[in-house]
Design a protein around this motif. Structure first.
Motif, PDB file in Angstrom:
ATOM      1  N   LEU A 194      95.381 -12.244 -31.695  1.00  0.00           N
ATOM      2  CA  LEU A 194      96.056 -12.617 -30.440  1.00  0.00           C
ATOM      3  C   LEU A 194      95.583 -13.989 -29.961  1.00  0.00           C
ATOM      4  O   LEU A 194      96.381 -14.815 -29.515  1.00  0.00           O
ATOM      5  CB  LEU A 194      95.798 -11.564 -29.357  1.00  0.00           C
ATOM      6  CG  LEU A 194      96.595 -10.255 -29.477  1.00  0.00           C
ATOM      7  CD1 LEU A 194      96.108  -9.243 -28.452  1.00  0.00           C
ATOM      8  CD2 LEU A 194      98.096 -10.524 -29.286  1.00  0.00           C
ATOM      9  N   LEU A 195      94.287 -14.229 -30.078  1.00  0.00           N
ATOM     10  CA  LEU A 195      93.740 -15.531 -29.677  1.00  0.00           C
ATOM     11  C   LEU A 195      94.270 -16.637 -30.589  1.00  0.00           C
ATOM     12  O   LEU A 195      94.607 -17.731 -30.124  1.00  0.00           O
ATOM     13  CB  LEU A 195      92.208 -15.498 -29.715  1.00  0.00           C
ATOM     14  CG  LEU A 195      91.519 -14.669 -28.616  1.00  0.00           C
ATOM     15  CD1 LEU A 195      90.045 -14.485 -28.931  1.00  0.00           C
ATOM     16  CD2 LEU A 195      91.692 -15.335 -27.252  1.00  0.00           C
ATOM     17  N   ALA A 196      94.367 -16.350 -31.893  1.00  0.00           N
ATOM     18  CA  ALA A 196      94.869 -17.337 -32.853  1.00  0.00           C
ATOM     19  C   ALA A 196      96.357 -17.626 -32.630  1.00  0.00           C
ATOM     20  O   ALA A 196      96.817 -18.753 -32.840  1.00  0.00           O
ATOM     21  CB  ALA A 196      94.644 -16.840 -34.278  1.00  0.00           C
ATOM     22  N   ALA A 197      97.110 -16.603 -32.197  1.00  0.00           N
ATOM     23  CA  ALA A 197      98.552 -16.772 -31.954  1.00  0.00           C
ATOM     24  C   ALA A 197      98.818 -17.651 -30.736  1.00  0.00           C
ATOM     25  O   ALA A 197      99.886 -18.245 -30.620  1.00  0.00           O
ATOM     26  CB  ALA A 197      99.206 -15.403 -31.759  1.00  0.00           C
ATOM     27  N   ARG A 198      97.829 -17.742 -29.831  1.00  0.00           N
ATOM     28  CA  ARG A 198      97.914 -18.571 -28.622  1.00  0.00           C
ATOM     29  C   ARG A 198      99.208 -18.297 -27.838  1.00  0.00           C
ATOM     30  O   ARG A 198     100.112 -19.134 -27.770  1.00  0.00           O
ATOM     31  CB  ARG A 198      97.796 -20.049 -28.995  1.00  0.00           C
ATOM     32  CG  ARG A 198      96.444 -20.402 -29.606  1.00  0.00           C
ATOM     33  CD  ARG A 198      96.429 -21.782 -30.194  1.00  0.00           C
ATOM     34  NE  ARG A 198      96.607 -22.805 -29.191  1.00  0.00           N
ATOM     35  CZ  ARG A 198      96.908 -24.084 -29.446  1.00  0.00           C
ATOM     36  NH1 ARG A 198      97.068 -24.478 -30.692  1.00  0.00           N
ATOM     37  NH2 ARG A 198      97.046 -24.948 -28.468  1.00  0.00           N
ATOM     38  N   PRO A 199      99.305 -17.101 -27.252  1.00  0.00           N
ATOM     39  CA  PRO A 199     100.543 -16.703 -26.561  1.00  0.00           C
ATOM     40  C   PRO A 199     100.987 -17.639 -25.443  1.00  0.00           C
ATOM     41  O   PRO A 199     102.178 -17.708 -25.131  1.00  0.00           O
ATOM     42  CB  PRO A 199     100.215 -15.299 -26.022  1.00  0.00           C
ATOM     43  CG  PRO A 199      98.737 -15.150 -26.130  1.00  0.00           C
ATOM     44  CD  PRO A 199      98.293 -16.023 -27.241  1.00  0.00           C
ATOM     45  N   LYS A 200     100.043 -18.398 -24.864  1.00  0.00           N
ATOM     46  CA  LYS A 200     100.429 -19.327 -23.788  1.00  0.00           C
ATOM     47  C   LYS A 200     101.354 -20.427 -24.293  1.00  0.00           C
ATOM     48  O   LYS A 200     102.092 -21.024 -23.509  1.00  0.00           O
ATOM     49  CB  LYS A 200      99.169 -19.942 -23.159  1.00  0.00           C
ATOM     50  CG  LYS A 200      98.371 -18.971 -22.296  1.00  0.00           C
ATOM     51  CD  LYS A 200      97.171 -19.649 -21.670  1.00  0.00           C
ATOM     52  CE  LYS A 200      96.372 -18.663 -20.817  1.00  0.00           C
ATOM     53  NZ  LYS A 200      95.168 -19.314 -20.225  1.00  0.00           N
ATOM     54  N   THR A 201     101.322 -20.707 -25.601  1.00  0.00           N
ATOM     55  CA  THR A 201     102.179 -21.763 -26.154  1.00  0.00           C
ATOM     56  C   THR A 201     103.627 -21.294 -26.335  1.00  0.00           C
ATOM     57  O   THR A 201     104.506 -22.120 -26.628  1.00  0.00           O
ATOM     58  CB  THR A 201     101.649 -22.249 -27.520  1.00  0.00           C
ATOM     59  OG1 THR A 201     101.699 -21.159 -28.460  1.00  0.00           O
ATOM     60  CG2 THR A 201     100.215 -22.752 -27.413  1.00  0.00           C
ATOM     61  N   LEU A 202     103.877 -19.988 -26.171  1.00  0.00           N
ATOM     62  CA  LEU A 202     105.220 -19.462 -26.406  1.00  0.00           C
ATOM     63  C   LEU A 202     106.234 -19.939 -25.370  1.00  0.00           C
ATOM     64  O   LEU A 202     107.448 -19.873 -25.605  1.00  0.00           O
ATOM     65  CB  LEU A 202     105.191 -17.926 -26.453  1.00  0.00           C
ATOM     66  CG  LEU A 202     104.383 -17.317 -27.610  1.00  0.00           C
ATOM     67  CD1 LEU A 202     104.491 -15.801 -27.601  1.00  0.00           C
ATOM     68  CD2 LEU A 202     104.826 -17.877 -28.960  1.00  0.00           C
ATOM     69  N   ALA A 203     105.761 -20.442 -24.226  1.00  0.00           N
ATOM     70  CA  ALA A 203     106.674 -21.023 -23.225  1.00  0.00           C
ATOM     71  C   ALA A 203     107.412 -22.208 -23.824  1.00  0.00           C
ATOM     72  O   ALA A 203     108.594 -22.427 -23.546  1.00  0.00           O
ATOM     73  CB  ALA A 203     105.897 -21.450 -21.982  1.00  0.00           C
ATOM     74  N   GLY A 204     106.703 -22.956 -24.673  1.00  0.00           N
ATOM     75  CA  GLY A 204     107.315 -24.104 -25.346  1.00  0.00           C
ATOM     76  C   GLY A 204     108.383 -23.685 -26.340  1.00  0.00           C
ATOM     77  O   GLY A 204     109.323 -24.437 -26.610  1.00  0.00           O
ATOM     78  N   ALA A 205     108.238 -22.488 -26.909  1.00  0.00           N
ATOM     79  CA  ALA A 205     109.230 -21.969 -27.848  1.00  0.00           C
ATOM     80  C   ALA A 205     110.423 -21.362 -27.110  1.00  0.00           C
ATOM     81  O   ALA A 205     111.567 -21.454 -27.569  1.00  0.00           O
ATOM     82  CB  ALA A 205     108.588 -20.921 -28.750  1.00  0.00           C
ATOM     83  N   ALA A 206     110.150 -20.746 -25.955  1.00  0.00           N
ATOM     84  CA  ALA A 206     111.195 -20.051 -25.202  1.00  0.00           C
ATOM     85  C   ALA A 206     112.137 -21.002 -24.462  1.00  0.00           C
ATOM     86  O   ALA A 206     113.341 -20.760 -24.382  1.00  0.00           O
ATOM     87  CB  ALA A 206     110.558 -19.087 -24.202  1.00  0.00           C
ATOM     88  N   THR A 207     111.588 -22.092 -23.935  1.00  0.00           N
ATOM     89  CA  THR A 207     112.380 -23.004 -23.090  1.00  0.00           C
ATOM     90  C   THR A 207     113.622 -23.558 -23.786  1.00  0.00           C
ATOM     91  O   THR A 207     114.717 -23.509 -23.220  1.00  0.00           O
ATOM     92  CB  THR A 207     111.483 -24.152 -22.566  1.00  0.00           C
ATOM     93  OG1 THR A 207     110.411 -23.589 -21.811  1.00  0.00           O
ATOM     94  CG2 THR A 207     112.267 -25.101 -21.679  1.00  0.00           C
TER      95      THR A 207
END
Length: 296
Positions: A13-26
């Motif tokens: 989960l830490l490696a996936a860096r879920p906070k960066t998914l906003a950049g994918a979703a936008t």
């Protein structure tokens, strides 16, 4: 951070860096809004586009984690979020398998999109995967030679916004071009503050980002310029009748300007991670404002 067991779920989960998914979703959100504005929105391809974007973002995070470690970029003086391979949370063998599995899942999701977007989606999917690797891997890693900003505009702007719209509408319009460019510029603010924070460490690692090449002042100015240009570009929606798509994104300018002021004031160190968080929130705000404007 506490104790992280090797190859545990927490480590992944830490490696996936879920906070960066906003950049994918936008970008996908904007592509969906463009299709909805024309009455051609479809739920299943929209969900598949979101899934593909999330998988590609996680895949890119794993790839960057792995290859930055091999290149010795993730040293003890790293200012950004800790990396899984460098911290020993995930073994190199496990990360290779994780990259292979995530890439395969992205390919499978992309294959499902062929039913909607046609076989012309195949080269686009191949390019997405290829450049996810070329960003930090190979003899000429693009991120290490200052190509990161161009790649963000292409692969977080034109590709996801345009392709999300295309799989639903089988078309490309001026509004798609405008939204794609604005989205790419907004997401590049995230890379810009990241590179601004890491400029000294990147210089030592031989990573020649724009900030390393042209200096901290240039990084500050470009961060401000990217946000201003993205918001002002939206004013070009007025001639096509999307008044709200032109006006609502201007709200973004205030938090963007405030984040820029704090970025300049802080200037160096780990404290700039707070600006990274603000930039991520502002980026998502911009996406929501523009998407709402297109729908209205």
């Amino acid at each position: 951070m506490g104790t992280v067991q090797v190859n545990s779920i927490k480590a992944w989960l830490l490696a996936a860096r879920p906070k960066t998914l906003a950049g994918a979703a936008t970008p996908v959100l904007l592509g969906c809004a463009l299709a909805y504005a024309e009455g051609r929105f479809q739920m299943i391809p929209a969900l598949l586009c979101f899934l593909f974007a999330f998988l590609m973002q996680i895949d890119a995070n794993f790839i960057n984690d792995y290859f930055d470690y091999l290149k010795g970029s993730d040293r003890e003086d790293r200012l950004g979020p800790e990396r899984a391979c460098a911290q020993g949370w995930i073994t190199l063998d496990a990360m290779r398998k994780g990259i292979a599995l995530t890439t395969a899942a992205a390919c499978l999701t992309g294959a499902c999109l062929l039913a909607y977007g046609g076989f012309e989606m195949i080269p686009v999917g191949i390019l997405c995967i290829l450049f996810a690797f070329l960003y930090t891997a190979g003899p000429y890693p693009l991120a290490y030679h200052g190509w990161g900003d161009i790649l963000v505009i292409v692969f977080f702007g034109f590709v996801p916004v345009g392709c999300t719209y295309y799989v639903m509408c089988r078309d490309w319009t001026w509004n798609v071009t405008l939204a794609s460019l604005a989205c790419g510029l907004i997401i590049d603010t995230l890379l810009m503050v990241n590179n601004y924070r890491d400029r000294d460490q990147d210089a030592k690692s031989g990573k020649r980002t724009i900030v390393v090449r042209w200096g901290a002042k240039t990084g500050q100015r470009l961060y401000l310029f990217l946000g201003l240009t993205a918001a002002w570009l939206c004013l070009l929606f007025i001639p096509t009748g999307h008044i709200w798509a032109a006006l609502l994104p201007q709200i973004y300018l205030l938090p963007h300007f405030m984040a820029w002021q704090r970025m300049v004031k802080i200037s160096k160190g780990k404290e700039l991670n707070s600006i990274l968080g603000e930039t991520s929130r502002n980026m998502l705000l911009f996406g929501i404002l523009l998407a709402s404007g297109l729908i209205l």
